[in-house]
Design an enzyme around this catalytic site. Structure first.
Site, PDB file in Angstrom:
ATOM      1  N   ALA A  27     -32.288 164.215 -27.030  1.00 48.32           N
ATOM      2  CA  ALA A  27     -32.851 165.339 -26.305  1.00 48.32           C
ATOM      3  C   ALA A  27     -31.705 166.147 -25.687  1.00 48.32           C
ATOM      4  O   ALA A  27     -30.709 165.589 -25.247  1.00 48.32           O
ATOM      5  CB  ALA A  27     -33.773 164.814 -25.197  1.00 48.32           C
ATOM      6  N   LYS A  76     -26.639 153.484 -31.570  1.00 51.07           N
ATOM      7  CA  LYS A  76     -26.129 153.358 -30.195  1.00 51.07           C
ATOM      8  C   LYS A  76     -27.114 152.676 -29.265  1.00 51.07           C
ATOM      9  O   LYS A  76     -28.296 152.547 -29.605  1.00 51.07           O
ATOM     10  CB  LYS A  76     -25.760 154.744 -29.654  1.00 51.07           C
ATOM     11  CG  LYS A  76     -26.953 155.670 -29.568  1.00 51.07           C
ATOM     12  CD  LYS A  76     -26.524 157.020 -29.021  1.00 51.07           C
ATOM     13  CE  LYS A  76     -27.689 157.963 -28.968  1.00 51.07           C
ATOM     14  NZ  LYS A  76     -28.807 157.502 -28.124  1.00 51.07           N
ATOM     15  N   GLU A  79     -26.705 150.962 -21.077  1.00 49.93           N
ATOM     16  CA  GLU A  79     -27.279 152.206 -21.575  1.00 49.93           C
ATOM     17  C   GLU A  79     -26.168 152.964 -22.282  1.00 49.93           C
ATOM     18  O   GLU A  79     -24.988 152.833 -21.918  1.00 49.93           O
ATOM     19  CB  GLU A  79     -27.857 153.023 -20.406  1.00 49.93           C
ATOM     20  CG  GLU A  79     -28.454 154.369 -20.801  1.00 49.93           C
ATOM     21  CD  GLU A  79     -29.561 154.285 -21.859  1.00 49.93           C
ATOM     22  OE1 GLU A  79     -29.291 153.860 -23.001  1.00 49.93           O
ATOM     23  OE2 GLU A  79     -30.699 154.686 -21.528  1.00 49.93           O
ATOM     24  N   ASP A  94     -30.374 161.528 -32.664  1.00 52.15           N
ATOM     25  CA  ASP A  94     -31.650 160.847 -32.359  1.00 52.15           C
ATOM     26  C   ASP A  94     -32.934 161.558 -32.784  1.00 52.15           C
ATOM     27  O   ASP A  94     -33.910 161.591 -32.004  1.00 52.15           O
ATOM     28  CB  ASP A  94     -31.720 160.526 -30.854  1.00 52.15           C
ATOM     29  CG  ASP A  94     -30.567 159.661 -30.370  1.00 52.15           C
ATOM     30  OD1 ASP A  94     -29.689 159.325 -31.183  1.00 52.15           O
ATOM     31  OD2 ASP A  94     -30.536 159.322 -29.172  1.00 52.15           O
ATOM     32  N   HIS A 125     -32.315 150.325 -29.781  1.00 49.03           N
ATOM     33  CA  HIS A 125     -32.361 149.340 -28.698  1.00 49.03           C
ATOM     34  C   HIS A 125     -32.879 147.977 -29.142  1.00 49.03           C
ATOM     35  O   HIS A 125     -33.845 147.896 -29.898  1.00 49.03           O
ATOM     36  CB  HIS A 125     -33.314 149.832 -27.599  1.00 49.03           C
ATOM     37  CG  HIS A 125     -32.886 151.084 -26.910  1.00 49.03           C
ATOM     38  ND1 HIS A 125     -31.659 151.235 -26.308  1.00 49.03           N
ATOM     39  CD2 HIS A 125     -33.530 152.262 -26.701  1.00 49.03           C
ATOM     40  CE1 HIS A 125     -31.575 152.433 -25.759  1.00 49.03           C
ATOM     41  NE2 HIS A 125     -32.696 153.092 -26.001  1.00 49.03           N
ATOM     42  N   ASP A 175     -30.883 156.057 -31.634  1.00 55.57           N
ATOM     43  CA  ASP A 175     -31.054 155.190 -30.484  1.00 55.57           C
ATOM     44  C   ASP A 175     -31.590 153.897 -31.092  1.00 55.57           C
ATOM     45  O   ASP A 175     -32.569 153.926 -31.860  1.00 55.57           O
ATOM     46  CB  ASP A 175     -32.097 155.849 -29.560  1.00 55.57           C
ATOM     47  CG  ASP A 175     -31.854 155.584 -28.094  1.00 55.57           C
ATOM     48  OD1 ASP A 175     -30.693 155.367 -27.700  1.00 55.57           O
ATOM     49  OD2 ASP A 175     -32.840 155.602 -27.322  1.00 55.57           O
ATOM     50  N   SER A 198     -32.672 149.838 -20.227  1.00 51.77           N
ATOM     51  CA  SER A 198     -33.162 151.188 -19.908  1.00 51.77           C
ATOM     52  C   SER A 198     -34.697 151.243 -19.882  1.00 51.77           C
ATOM     53  O   SER A 198     -35.276 152.258 -19.512  1.00 51.77           O
ATOM     54  CB  SER A 198     -32.630 152.206 -20.924  1.00 51.77           C
ATOM     55  OG  SER A 198     -33.300 152.090 -22.169  1.00 51.77           O
ATOM     56  N   HIS A 250     -38.741 152.313 -26.230  1.00 49.78           N
ATOM     57  CA  HIS A 250     -38.648 153.282 -27.330  1.00 49.78           C
ATOM     58  C   HIS A 250     -37.522 152.882 -28.259  1.00 49.78           C
ATOM     59  O   HIS A 250     -36.587 152.185 -27.844  1.00 49.78           O
ATOM     60  CB  HIS A 250     -38.382 154.696 -26.772  1.00 49.78           C
ATOM     61  CG  HIS A 250     -37.080 154.778 -26.027  1.00 49.78           C
ATOM     62  ND1 HIS A 250     -36.953 154.379 -24.717  1.00 49.78           N
ATOM     63  CD2 HIS A 250     -35.849 155.160 -26.418  1.00 49.78           C
ATOM     64  CE1 HIS A 250     -35.694 154.523 -24.336  1.00 49.78           C
ATOM     65  NE2 HIS A 250     -34.994 154.992 -25.359  1.00 49.78           N
ATOM     66  N   CYS A 294     -29.196 162.747 -24.599  1.00 55.43           N
ATOM     67  CA  CYS A 294     -28.216 162.288 -25.588  1.00 55.43           C
ATOM     68  C   CYS A 294     -27.432 163.415 -26.240  1.00 55.43           C
ATOM     69  O   CYS A 294     -26.262 163.240 -26.576  1.00 55.43           O
ATOM     70  CB  CYS A 294     -28.903 161.392 -26.608  1.00 55.43           C
ATOM     71  SG  CYS A 294     -29.413 159.829 -25.849  1.00 55.43           S
TER      72      CYS A 294
HETATM   73  C1  VGL Z   1     -32.589 159.418 -25.107  1.00 57.39           C
HETATM   74  C2  VGL Z   1     -33.686 158.778 -23.201  1.00 57.39           C
HETATM   75  C3  VGL Z   1     -33.525 157.443 -23.529  1.00 57.39           C
HETATM   76  C4  VGL Z   1     -32.103 160.526 -25.976  1.00 57.39           C
HETATM   77  C5  VGL Z   1     -32.413 158.085 -25.442  1.00 57.39           C
HETATM   78  O1  VGL Z   1     -31.896 160.298 -27.190  1.00 57.39           O
HETATM   79  O2  VGL Z   1     -31.923 161.667 -25.448  1.00 57.39           O
HETATM   80  N1  VGL Z   1     -33.210 159.743 -23.973  1.00 57.39           N
HETATM   81  N2  VGL Z   1     -32.889 157.117 -24.662  1.00 57.39           N
HETATM   82 ZN    ZN Z   2     -32.977 155.154 -25.403  1.00 50.24          ZN
END
Ligand code: VGL
Ligand code: ZN
Length: 191
Positions: free
Chosen positions: A134, A99, A106, A13, A57, A55, A63, A74, A138
């Site tokens: 992060a 993903k 989620e 990500d 979405h 990520d 989420s 996001h 993830c």
């Molecule tokens: C993530 C919060 C929401 C990540 C993804 O990639 O760590 N964190 N969606």
């Molecule tokens: Zn996300």
């Protein structure tokens, strides 16, 4: 052991929304790009597998805060924020997995609903190195899944950044308890 063709790198990500200025910015998220690029080049050169997760979405993903979730909107599919960081090196041979594409689910892990475990199995992967954003979400979920699948699993700390110091600390402990090794990029060829 030097990086070789039974090694895989999963870059989690590294997207515009997770970097400063993005909708869910991870502090220092953009600082890892140069190190990640070096890792990508190394794995590429040695015939290892390079995987990028994103990520991805749909609008109104569960989420998101407005839908009862925890996060600001996001990484919405096909928006600027969902793009990979512009300086991220993505070789033609790399595999991209998307993903959290299901509006009602989620998915923090790069393994969740992406077919990644089959890809790694077919490639004969033995060791998995995880980095990106992060660390406390993830990256952690991806590394935990890799470990559960029985892989020798490493998280490259200096090629990752987390959302909060507190949860990064807890996440690192949780990962170590399962046998995941926390390493720095300079040492990965001497593990
Ligand atoms: C993530 C919060 C929401 C990540 C993804 O990639 O760590 N964190 N969606
Ligand atoms: Zn996300």
């Amino acid at each position: 052991m030097p990086i070789c063709k039974t090694d895989a790198l999963i870059v989690v990500d590294v997207q515009v929304d997770f970097c400063p200025g993005g909708n869910l910015a991870v502090p220092g998220g953009d600082e890892i790009v140069a190190i990640v690029n070096e890792l990508v080049e190394l794995f590429e050169k040695r015939g290892g597998l390079v995987i990028f997760s994103r990520d991805w979405h749909p609008q109104r993903h569960k989420s998101f805060r407005d839908e009862g979730g925890t996060w600001p909107p996001h990484c919405v599919q096909n928006t600027k924020g969902a793009e990979f960081h512009l300086d991220l090196l993505i070789p033609d041979s790399a595999i991209v997995v998307s993903k959290a594409t299901d509006v009602a689910r989620e998915a923090y892990s790069a393994f969740d609903g992406t077919g990644l475990s089959e890809t790694l199995k077919a490639a004969g992967t033995e060791r998995i190195f995880v980095c990106g954003l992060a660390t406390d979400f993830c990256v952690k979920s991806t590394a935990m899944d890799a470990r559960k699948l029985g892989y020798d699993t490493y998280v490259v700390l200096d090629a990752s950044r987390g959302i909060s110091e507190e949860s990064v600390r807890a996440s690192l402990e949780e990962m170590k308890e399962t046998g995941i090794k926390i390493v720095k990029s300079f040492e990965i060829e001497s593990l």
